[in-house]
Structures are given as structure tokens and as C-alpha cells.
Design an enzyme around this catalytic site. Sequence first.
Site, PDB file in Angstrom:
ATOM      1  CE  LYS A 184      16.504   0.175   5.166  1.00 53.09           C
ATOM      2  NZ  LYS A 184      15.423   1.168   4.968  1.00 53.09           N
TER       3      LYS A 184
ATOM      4  NE  ARG B 109       2.671  -1.751  -6.038  1.00 54.66           N
ATOM      5  CZ  ARG B 109       3.465  -2.444  -5.237  1.00 54.66           C
ATOM      6  NH1 ARG B 109       3.872  -1.905  -4.107  1.00 54.66           N
ATOM      7  NH2 ARG B 109       3.812  -3.668  -5.533  1.00 54.66           N
TER       8      ARG B 109
ATOM      9  CD  GLU C  68       1.632   0.829  -2.288  1.00 53.53           C
ATOM     10  OE1 GLU C  68       2.797   1.277  -2.250  1.00 53.53           O
ATOM     11  OE2 GLU C  68       1.368  -0.403  -2.270  1.00 53.53           O
TER      12      GLU C  68
END
Length: 655
Positions: free
Chosen positions: A281, A394, A366
Site C-alpha cells: 500500500k 448489509r 457487517e
Amino acid sequence: MSLLKTIDSPADLKRLPPERFPELCQEIREQIIGVVSNVGGHLASNLGVVELTVALHYLLDTPNDKIVWDTSNQAYTHKLLTGRRERFHTLRQYGGLSGFCKREESVYDTFNAGHAGTGVSAAFGMVEARDQQGQKHKVVCVVGDGAMTAGMTLEGLHHAGGLGKDFLVILNDNQMSISKNVGAISAYLNRTFTGEFYTRVREETGHLLRLIPGIGPDMQKMARRAEELAKGVILPGLLFEELGFQYVGPIDGHNFDHLLPTLENVLKLKGPILLHVITKKGLGYEPAVKNPVWFHACPPFVRETGAPAKKSPRPTYTAIAVDTLLKLARSDKRIVAITAAMCEGTGLTAFEKEFPERLYDVGIAEQHAVTFAAGLAAQGMRPVVAMYATFLQRAYDQVVHDVATQNLPVTFCIDRGGLVAEDGTTHHGAFDYAYLRHVPNMVVMAPKDENELQHMVKTCLTYNGPASVRYPRGVSLGVEMDREPTALPIGKGELLRDGKDVAIVAVGVTVWQAVRAAERLEQEGISAAVVNARFVKPLDKDLIVGVARRVRYLVTVEEGCKMGGFGSAVLEALSDEGVTHLRTKLIGLPDWYIEQGPQDLLREKYGLTAEGIYQSVKVLMACTTTRRGAVGAKCSLGTGYASFSGASVGDEQGS
């Protein structure tokens, strides 16, 4: 001449010799850093996937071959290589390029996604569509390691592996440091495992073993286990092999000498393949390498230092909510906090710092987060689920089935409710009022300012049942804060202004805009009452109906969808109480997906500012006057929204 400026499509990329790819990647990184430093966006993950994106578009025949980007917030290089370079500076701006893949934007964008975990399922649907239609193109899904915690990803892998269709999933692993397995030995092994000779020998050996009478199938299984064991010693792929995927990797996602030949070989293989690619990253921008979390989704920043371009003197609503949670947690050990891979975004890093053993980051899961909270609550704890409004969608069934049916005391701190600006369509929190208010046992609140927010957090945690408090993205208003949070009486709003002509009933961030609109109406001799509803559910019927009975017009205001939302709740209450003399209008978000753009601009466009509310009241009153003053006169509030005038002219409601 710049290499990037010569590339308007993947066809141009294919004419570039691979030895120049590192130079191209450097230019791409410079372009991404330059634009994101000005407009904000997802920087760290995009800098990490540059080489992989170049390799895919070089080797695949896009758009005939399909690339599905899970979440798609790492598709900036993809956009630059597919004809959108000239418009890249408009990224995430109103009327500009989306920060995510968008089918309406380009034929190269195969699937719209802003939520992680959808990629494998969507891509495998494309695999089946290809085979059903007798087509031959390739389908590749790029999924991040974070999305591997999403249940949908594992469900999709399970389904795809079981059917055995040609399908390539690339695991972009940017959290793991590049280990020794990613060096030359691993690259050699993967070229070997994916080469034509190895593949042919493997298939022919399996065929011969199956032919041995009596013991052939068992011998084949033993050989397969021996191969898995040998790979498992040096390659972490047994999980994917068990799911039915041939595992390849890990390989260095920044080394074209490893990436190109391995990917080329993998694309020739049959059946489900998982290629494990290690990336870093923020590669190419040192501040992003050092702080990839902040640069995951960052505001505009100073390119030279990586520091935010500007800092607000006021705290955010998120910070106020977490600060209140900390105050309450110090005196109540039952309080725990739960987040789904959004510890920083929801502000819970401060909670984690003080109470590390009471903070649960469950990953991009979630549904699990909500049911996990239900289990905690069932055993006497007071769990707080901190989640963006768009992500709580979700876990809707878990809210209904696992929390509300048992009336469990789970607190939902719903961050980024309403309009969230540049992240756009998939991230606006437009629906939470509507999808929560009809759930039995649920309490639904929204504060008018940060002071009321702290009281609502306290209210949630003292209520013996499921309760939610929704607050917006951005900085607070700067109102004076009470020293300590105090629980509010459930279902009680407040009358901020009384009036005899029109009532403006507002909730959440629209309340102070309603007050300002009323003040302007007052200057024109129109007496306007303003009700701060506070509660979407249970609604303060006594207050709202009482005010409604003494006015001729009533307007509701909410930063959420009108259909089934707060305004609908008010109309239901008026209907239940037999209030029929009113002219009414709902101001809120229309029945379409809202585009990206600054919050202030979008609020103006959809009539959610003081000016917009004022204009809506004036139009409502003018229409009524016209109808009463002339036989056969026509007056319509229209169906559209006045762009940038602040005047909402949305559908008329009521009788």
C-alpha cells in the site's frame, strides 16, 4: 514524451514494450498522487495496484475480457488506461469521474461496487452468463485481502470452486509484508506450477492413475495430497485448494519479471484459479507507505508533506459521538464497541486506545457484527455497533431477526447518515430512516447538533432495547455543549418556534436550516412553527399533531429518502389522528440514487438548505392561494428539483 499521454486505451498499452512498464507505472503514480492531493480519494490502495493493473490490461483483451474490481476503489490506474486520462482531474467531483467503477461511465467498467465483498459473486455470475451464451472470453476478479473477511466472498468462492468453471480470482494482498516466499524461488515455482509442461504432466498422470484397476482412484487421491503437502510447506494455499481453486502464489505484485509470465500462464489454465499477489500500500509515496490507514481514503493534502490541506477548528460529529461513548464506558464496564473494518473511519481508535479489550473489529463482516452484538446483549453487555449508514444496509436481516425480535439492548451509532459528498451513489446514507423505522422495538433518533448528539448516545445506552442514533459526515456546528450527557425522554421532540400559519417539522441536520427558513418567513409576515422531531420512531405524535391542528400548512424536512422515511411517518400520524385540513409537502431526497458532489452543493440542489425550505413553503402557499382564488386554475409543485437555486419543487403530498 510522457508514456501515459500516448495511452488512450489498452490497445495502446499493448504496443508498449514491457521493459518500459516501470517507467509508465512511475508516471501513473505521479498522476494519481497529483490528483488525489487536490481532490482527496483512495490513495494507498491505488498506488499499490499499479503494476497489477498494467499487467492485466496488457495480457487481457479488454473490454471483451472482463475485469471485476471488488469494492472498485482501487481502480484509478484502470481508469487512466481505459480512455479517461483527460478527465481524471475531475475524479470524485460533481459531474466528474466516479471514485469507483461505474458501468455508465465506461464499457471497461463491468460492475458498479462501493461495498467490499461483492466482486467474486458478480464475476462468477458473468462466468455463468458467458458459458450459458456459448462465449469464450475470460473473466478476472481482483479482490483485496480485506474483502476475504466478507462472508459473500467465501460464499462466492465456494460456489465457483464447486462448479469448476474457468475463472481467475486475483487476491491482492496488501497487508502482508513481502516474505521470502515472494522472491526468486517462489517466482520459479509458480512459473513451473502454471507452465504448460507441468499442467500436461499433471493431467496425464491423473488420467493414468485413474485407469489402474481397483486402486487407481485412491492412488490419484494420494498423489494429489502429496502435491498439496509439498505446496503447503512453502505456499499458503490449502484453504483455496479445499474450496476447489487451484492456488498460485504468492508472487511479487510489483515485479514484472514475476508478474507477467505467471499471469500469462495462469490465464491459459482451465478451471477455477486463485492467484495470490503481494502488493504494498502507498508504494511510490512515502507518507502513504508510512500511514496507509489515513491514506486509504484521505481528504486533500499537501503533496510535499502528506499533511491535510486544512484542519477544522471544530470536532466532527464522529468525534463527539465517540467522546461521549468514552465518558459513558468509563463508568459502565458493560459497554463494548464493535466495528466492521472501519475503526478509523468511525472514530473508534480513541476507544481502542483506552479500552483495547473492549473494542472488536470484526473485519468486513457487517452481518456478523450485528449478530455478535446481539449475543453480547443477550448476556447482559451493552454493545455499541458503530457503522456507516450505507454499510448497515448489509446487516438488515440481522437487525430485524437477531436484535429487534428479541428486543435486545444493542446501540447503533450510525455514522455518515445523509449526504456524504464525493463518495457518491453507493455511500450516501439515504435509506436508514426508512429501513429502520418500520422495525418493531426499534428506536430511531437523529440530533440537530453535537450537543443533542451526546444526549442521544446516552439515551441509547440507557434504553432497554435496540436504539439507533444517526449523525452526519463532517464537522459539528460549534454550539455550546452541556458538561454531561443526559438521557432524553423516549419519543419526545421539542418545539423550537411556535406559529399559526405553517409548521416545519424537521429532523437531524435539517433542523437549524428549518429555523433559519422560519425566521425569513417571519420577516414576510408568515408565522412559522418549527418542530425538532428528534425521534423518527417513536414519533412525538402529541407534539406534531398538536401543532398541525393550529396551522394551515405543514412541511417536513429530512436528509434521507422521502419514500417511506420521516415525512411519511408524519403523514401517517396525521392520517391516524384524522387531521385532514392541511396542505402538506415533504422535503427530502428523491426516488433516485444521488450523485457525487460536495455536501453543501447537494443540499442546495435538493432543497435541504434554509433557502430551499423557504422556497418550498412559499410555493406550497402560493399553489393553495391560486387554487382557491380562481376556478379551474392550475398549479403544480412539479416533479423535479431546481438545480443550485435551493428551491425544492418536489412532488406534492397530502390533501
